[in-house]
Design a protein around this motif. Structure first.
Motif, PDB file in Angstrom:
ATOM      1  N   GLU A 371       0.838  -1.206   0.000  1.00 46.98           N
ATOM      2  CA  GLU A 371       0.000   0.000   0.000  1.00 46.98           C
ATOM      3  C   GLU A 371       0.873   1.258   0.000  1.00 46.98           C
ATOM      4  O   GLU A 371       0.586   2.227  -0.712  1.00 46.98           O
ATOM      5  N   ILE A 372       1.935   1.232   0.833  1.00 51.30           N
ATOM      6  CA  ILE A 372       2.852   2.380   0.895  1.00 51.30           C
ATOM      7  C   ILE A 372       3.518   2.586  -0.459  1.00 51.30           C
ATOM      8  O   ILE A 372       3.688   3.725  -0.920  1.00 51.30           O
ATOM      9  N   ALA A 373       3.900   1.465  -1.119  1.00 49.41           N
ATOM     10  CA  ALA A 373       4.575   1.543  -2.424  1.00 49.41           C
ATOM     11  C   ALA A 373       3.689   2.224  -3.462  1.00 49.41           C
ATOM     12  O   ALA A 373       4.162   3.025  -4.279  1.00 49.41           O
ATOM     13  N   LYS A 374       2.384   1.923  -3.436  1.00 49.50           N
ATOM     14  CA  LYS A 374       1.461   2.550  -4.379  1.00 49.50           C
ATOM     15  C   LYS A 374       1.378   4.056  -4.145  1.00 49.50           C
ATOM     16  O   LYS A 374       1.391   4.859  -5.084  1.00 49.50           O
ATOM     17  N   THR A 375       1.307   4.426  -2.861  1.00 53.67           N
ATOM     18  CA  THR A 375       1.243   5.859  -2.516  1.00 53.67           C
ATOM     19  C   THR A 375       2.532   6.560  -2.917  1.00 53.67           C
ATOM     20  O   THR A 375       2.512   7.675  -3.455  1.00 53.67           O
TER      21      THR A 375
END
Length: 563
Positions: A371-375
């Motif tokens: 999720e952090i990577a997408k953000t």
């Protein structure tokens, strides 16, 4: 932030002291004036490779010293604590000398350290990015840390839970490894431990016995002196016409006076108390004198006992306390090995529970990291778009470790990939050739990570080479944005970047007594206009050039206010 930099006998710099401020500091000047030499000096200060070529000709050593102000939660505290360096008043002073023979002498807050320690601490304070050098962000093993730094409090809490379980897992694995050695090694270990335990327990040591024996030995070894001085002290105090009798007489006389002067009553009582204390001490000296007896056999016995203790100290500790502590450690290890089968079963059961905990926590970390990577990807793509690189693709590539393979940071490996040109495949950012495009990619990354990375000062060394027009303005604005969260020092040939500076330093060189020297001047407003005008036009500065320079400065102020 880097507050002060002092340089002596470095390349063409004779002696130079520069104070830096927060925000964006831009260094400009003619080619060869010494701008990059200052950055080279900072690079050496944080552990860069040294050379005798850096030592100014005709001198014995080059000296570089930097003062850094840090906040109370900076990660450099932990690094300094590991090597026994104290930080006071939130200040760190790095110092490095390079001799004409090529040797380096490194210090952190006055303490001598190795070059590797200086580098580890220095790179936690300063990140240098040049045309051919991109330290932190170009190291794939740092990408996981950078991604994690972009996470929220919930992620950091889960990471802490995993790290605690991992420590427990490593501790259990170590114990199992020690208990699973082959039978021959175990038998040899038991023999050694039993011998050590019997030797320690057989000595029948008492806590602090060595200290008490040393004191007694000192007394017996100085018997004649002690005996003589006690005798002299007693005879000086006790007897007809001696100290106590004279003081008693004086006390009686003083009591007569006190009977006539009420204000002396308290002094009379103090006089009496002092006399009785002295009288009691006299009797104590007499008793010590009477009981003192020279015993050569006892002295010999003490020396033999101390010799026995000394032999044990050479093996097991520097004091009786440490020897006894070591004995307890040996006893525990013996019990563990002799009952190893039971312990192995207990540890395996415990390990199984910890593995389950690690798997659960590791999967949560992986999910949160995705999720952090997408953000992060979305944020960096936006930064690249603002730098007119909307065709560039950025990706956070995550891979899971093999089953039951746990790392300190989780069960993931992370690396940043980019594709600067449309239609080209994604490649690791560490393998993309340096150039104007890569400089902009790195600048986009630093814009995102500057707040979370914890770096005190970021240095850009001519990262804007080869760009102009709207790209130059975009780069100037990005560099300024980075300086909001981290102090930025920037060598630039772009007037757009110079105009955004909070502090503008002009570097020049001149000849003094037949030697070249470098000077640094902090420019005022009218001087900024002249220097930016020179950067725009080159040699001749016209009224139109000055007008253009003033417009750039006004535009920069408008952008800063809107930020």
């Amino acid at each position: 932030m880097l507050a002060e930099l002092s340089i002596r006998n470095f390349a063409i710099i004779d002696s130079l002291s520069v104070s830096f401020k927060k925000g964006l500091t831009v260094l400009t000047g003619e080619t060869g004036a010494g701008k990059s030499i200052i950055i080279d000096a900072i690079g050496l200060l944080i552990g860069g490779r040294g050379s005798t070529e850096f030592v100014r000709y005709g001198t014995q050593k080059a000296e570089i010293e930097g003062l850094f102000h840090i906040h109370e939660y900076h990660r450099v505290y932990e690094k300094c604590e590991e090597v026994g360096i104290t930080i006071t008043d939130e200040m760190v002073v790095l110092k490095r000398d390079i001799t004409d023979s090529g040797k380096s002498i490194c210090r952190v807050n006055g303490k001598l350290v190795t070059l590797s320690v200086l580098k580890e601490i220095g790179q936690a304070l300063v990140d240098i990015h040049g045309q051919h050098e991109t330290q932190y962000l170009m190291q794939p093993d740092k990408h996981l840390f950078l991604l994690d730094s972009f996470g929220d409090k919930g992620f950091k809490k889960e990471l802490f839970t995993y790290e605690e379980a991992f420590k427990e897992y490593k501790d259990i694995s170590k114990q199992l490894s020690e208990l699973s050695r082959n039978e021959q090694e175990i038998a040899q270990r038991i023999d050694l431990l039993e011998y050590q335990y019997e030797e320690i327990t057989g000595a029948n040591l008492l806590e602090d016995e060595d200290i008490k024996l040393e004191e007694e030995k000192r007394m017996l070894g100085n018997f004649e002196k002690i005996h003589g001085h006690l005798q002299d002290a007693y005879h000086s105090l006790y007897g007809e016409g001696k100290g106590l009798e004279l003081i008693s007489s004086a006390m009686a006389d003083f009591s007569q006076v006190a009977a006539l002067d009420e204000s002396l009553k308290a002094d009379e009582e103090q006089f009496g108390s002092s006399f009785y204390v002295l009288e009691e001490l006299t009797y104590k000296i007499r008793d010590m004198f009477d009981s003192l007896e020279y015993n050569p056999e006892r002295l010999n016995g003490i020396e033999l006992r101390l010799d026995e203790i000394s032999k044990l100290k050479r093996k097991y500790g520097s004091s009786v306390k440490e020897i006894l502590r070591y004995g307890e450690k040996v006893k525990k290890e013996l019990e563990l090995i002799q009952n190893k089968d039971n312990h192995i079963e207990e540890l395996k059961a415990k390990q199984s529970k910890v593995v389950t905990k690690l798997e659960t926590s590791g999967k949560k970390l992986t999910k949160k990291r995705s999720e952090i990577a997408k953000t992060l990807k979305k944020a960096i793509q936006q930064q690249l778009k603002e730098l007119y690189m909307e065709k560039t693709e950025f990706e956070v590539v995550m891979e899971r470790t093999e089953e039951n393979q746990f790392l300190k940071t989780g069960m993931d490996s992370v690396e940043f990939f980019i594709s600067p040109n449309q239609g080209e495949p994604l490649k690791p950012i560490s393998k993309v050739a340096s150039g104007g495009e890569l400089s902009r990619v790195i600048l986009a990354l630093k814009t995102i990570f500057s707040e979370n990375q914890g770096i005190t000062a970021i240095i850009f060394d001519e990262v804007d080479t080869g760009v102009s027009g709207r790209v130059a303005q975009a780069i100037a604005e990005k560099i300024y944005r980075v300086s909001v969260d981290s102090q930025v020092l920037c060598i630039s040939h772009l007037p757009q970047v110079a105009a955004m500076a909070d502090t503008h330093l002009h570097i020049s060189k001149s000849t003094l007594q037949g030697r070249t020297v470098t000077k640094v001047l902090s420019l005022k407003t009218d001087e900024k206009v002249h220097e930016i005008g020179r950067m725009i036009s080159g040699v001749e500065i016209t009224d139109l050039t000055k007008q253009h320079a003033q417009e750039l400065l006004q535009l920069a102020e408008t952008i800063k206010k809107s930020s």
